[in-house]
Write an enzyme that holds these catalytic residues in place. Structure first.
Site, PDB file in Angstrom:
ATOM      1  CG  ASP A  83      -2.083   0.781   1.054  1.00 25.28           C
ATOM      2  OD1 ASP A  83      -2.237   1.650   0.252  1.00 25.28           O
ATOM      3  OD2 ASP A  83      -2.951   0.895   2.047  1.00 25.28           O
ATOM      4  CG  ASP A 135      -1.854   7.511   1.090  1.00 26.65           C
ATOM      5  OD1 ASP A 135      -0.895   8.398   1.031  1.00 26.65           O
ATOM      6  OD2 ASP A 135      -2.437   7.393   0.013  1.00 26.65           O
ATOM      7  CE  LYS A 192      -6.486  -0.330  -0.396  1.00 24.98           C
ATOM      8  NZ  LYS A 192      -5.627   0.398   0.828  1.00 24.98           N
TER       9      LYS A 192
END
Length: 199
Positions: free
Chosen positions: A9, A11, A156
């Protein structure tokens, strides 16, 4: 060691703060893994184009899963694989604007190809119930940054599975599937510092 896929990922994982400032030492370690023959891909709630550009500038695998799994941007010539359907998300957003008494507006973000991103200004459970009652095939997701309208079943994890298929890789070949298991952020007094936890 067999070739692996590291799914990362952006952030809160390789950023120093909430504004997207990349931790360069973390990016360097990811590039080293790529140079060792592994695939390193970003799987993020940001746009797939942002993830793809970061992979170019970072010297990583040219593939970014974005929009919470709704779009994969890949290839030496930028190509998009759409998993979500922006039209159904846009229709759901329009319906919610007419149906909710609360303020509902789009969040100003990098343009999306398959999802709608909203300010967190309304009751998400109530909104989802309204959409379900009307038969919309979408799901509302709270990322903590914004509310996202995605096609139902898009997330995701499903985006990562599609990306692995594109790389001819198996889930068993994945070192981290969009989690902090191997690359996680640790809070210090001043900011977030990322540390690779790979052997």
């Amino acid at each position: 060691m067999a070739k692996k896929v590291l799914a990362v990922d952006i952030d809160g994982t390789i950023t120093l703060n909430g504004f997207g400032k990349i931790h360069l030492q973390a990016l360097e370690k990811l590039r080293n893994l790529k140079n060792d023959g592994h695939h390193v891909i970003f799987v993020t709630g940001r746009s797939s184009i942002e993830a793809y550009f970061l992979s170019i500038f970072g010297g990583l695998t040219l593939l970014g899963v974005g929009e919470n799994g709704g779009c994969i941007t890949h290839g030496e010539i930028m190509t998009h694989k759409m998993i979500g359907d922006k039209n159904e998300c846009q229709n759901a957003f329009s319906y919610l604007k007419k149906s909710l008494d609360e303020s509902i507006k789009e969040k100003p973000v990098f343009p999306r190809l398959t999802e709608v991103v909203l300010d967190r200004t309304f009751d998400i459970k109530n909104a989802q119930a309204i959409l379900d009652e009307e038969g919309f095939n979408v799901g509302l997701f709270d990322s903590g940054y914004a509310y996202h309208i995605n096609s139902r079943g898009v997330d995701k994890g499903s985006g990562l599975i599609k990306a692995l298929e594109m790389l001819n890789a198996d889930l068993e070949d994945t070192i981290a599937s969009v989690s902090y298991t191997h690359l996680r952020a640790h809070e210090t007094r001043h900011d977030l510092v990322c540390r690779l936890l790979l052997e």
